[in-house]
Design a protein around this motif. Structure first.
Motif, PDB file in Angstrom:
ATOM      1  N   UNK A 101      10.154  22.323  16.006  1.00 39.48           N
ATOM      2  CA  UNK A 101      11.600  21.506  16.489  1.00 39.48           C
ATOM      3  C   UNK A 101      11.337  20.383  16.429  1.00 39.48           C
ATOM      4  N   UNK A 102      11.426  20.305  17.622  1.00 42.75           N
ATOM      5  CA  UNK A 102      12.308  18.540  18.374  1.00 42.75           C
ATOM      6  C   UNK A 102      10.434  17.225  18.025  1.00 42.75           C
ATOM      7  N   UNK A 103       9.441  18.098  17.473  1.00 38.95           N
ATOM      8  CA  UNK A 103       8.728  16.550  17.287  1.00 38.95           C
ATOM      9  C   UNK A 103       8.639  16.897  15.463  1.00 38.95           C
ATOM     10  N   UNK A 104       8.917  17.993  15.046  1.00 33.32           N
ATOM     11  CA  UNK A 104       9.945  17.708  13.577  1.00 33.32           C
ATOM     12  C   UNK A 104      10.832  16.843  13.690  1.00 33.32           C
ATOM     13  N   UNK A 105      11.952  17.239  14.482  1.00 33.60           N
ATOM     14  CA  UNK A 105      13.882  16.129  14.799  1.00 33.60           C
ATOM     15  C   UNK A 105      13.163  14.757  15.213  1.00 33.60           C
ATOM     16  N   UNK A 106      12.763  14.860  16.101  1.00 32.85           N
ATOM     17  CA  UNK A 106      12.005  13.224  16.278  1.00 32.85           C
ATOM     18  C   UNK A 106      10.658  12.742  15.295  1.00 32.85           C
TER      19      UNK A 106
ATOM     20  N   UNK B  31       5.630  27.077  10.413  1.00 30.07           N
ATOM     21  CA  UNK B  31       5.075  27.189  12.053  1.00 30.07           C
ATOM     22  C   UNK B  31       6.345  27.923  12.828  1.00 30.07           C
ATOM     23  N   UNK B  32       7.670  26.923  13.348  1.00 28.95           N
ATOM     24  CA  UNK B  32       8.405  27.795  14.348  1.00 28.95           C
ATOM     25  C   UNK B  32       9.530  28.635  13.897  1.00 28.95           C
ATOM     26  N   UNK B  33       9.865  28.911  12.356  1.00 30.29           N
ATOM     27  CA  UNK B  33      10.393  30.370  11.690  1.00 30.29           C
ATOM     28  C   UNK B  33       9.733  31.281  11.411  1.00 30.29           C
ATOM     29  N   UNK B  34       8.178  30.890  11.240  1.00 29.05           N
ATOM     30  CA  UNK B  34       7.311  31.853  11.298  1.00 29.05           C
ATOM     31  C   UNK B  34       7.052  32.734  13.224  1.00 29.05           C
ATOM     32  N   UNK B  35       7.064  32.212  13.826  1.00 32.78           N
ATOM     33  CA  UNK B  35       6.914  32.240  15.411  1.00 32.78           C
ATOM     34  C   UNK B  35       7.856  32.369  15.837  1.00 32.78           C
ATOM     35  N   UNK B  36       9.386  32.112  15.450  1.00 31.79           N
ATOM     36  CA  UNK B  36      10.736  33.178  16.039  1.00 31.79           C
ATOM     37  C   UNK B  36      10.911  34.521  14.798  1.00 31.79           C
TER      38      UNK B  36
END
Length: 159
Positions: free
Chosen positions: A27-32, A79-84
């Motif tokens: 998420x941090x990389x996507x936001x960046x 990926x972050x959603x599926x990981x969560x």
């Protein structure tokens, strides 16, 4: 299911490190990427990008391929959603968890398909489809390899 040795769970890290690696970092990389490279993105992220660059950030001068700028953030969010979801259910979601995981994994490609047919605003991009597919496949693979601590994997049903 073979027992998991105590040292194997230590290699995988505790739940906090797994959440950081598989949810927070993507998420941090996507936001960046959005903040620094997408001037037409959401206003809050564009403002963040301006603030970062005014604070001495030199990343914006680095040229990135269009796939990284336009498709990778979508893949990282999926990926972050599926990981969560994998963390929440810890492999114990049963059929309902699997169904919700599939709905989440198919939401991105469905959005792209609706863009292709003009039902939703936006630009259809085959690279986005590829990115979503790779994100879902990688999430599926990585979470089969991982065992979230404190939540044993599902055991097969016995007839």
């Amino acid at each position: 299911m073979p027992p998991v040795s105590p040292d194997s769970s230590a290699r995988r890290g505790g739940p906090t490190s797994l959440i950081a690696l598989h949810v927070v970092c993507p998420l941090a990389l996507a936001v960046a990427i959005y903040a620094l490279y997408r001037p037409q993105g959401p206003a809050a992220l564009v403002s963040l990008g301006h603030w970062l660059c005014d604070s001495g950030c030199a990343l914006r001068s680095v040229s990135l391929p269009s796939f990284v700028v336009f498709s990778l953030p979508d893949a990282l969010w999926l990926y972050a959603l599926l990981s969560a979801m994998a963390w929440v259910w810890g492999g114990n979601g049963g059929r309902a968890g699997q169904a919700w995981w599939c709905v989440a994994a198919l939401a991105g490609p469905a959005h792209e398909a609706l863009q292709a047919f003009g039902v939703l605003a936006g630009t259809f991009d085959v690279w986005d489809l590829l990115a979503y597919g790779l994100a879902a496949a990688f999430a599926q693979w990585s979470h089969r390899v991982l065992t979230w601590p404190g939540k044993p994997p599902i055991e097969p049903e016995r007839a």
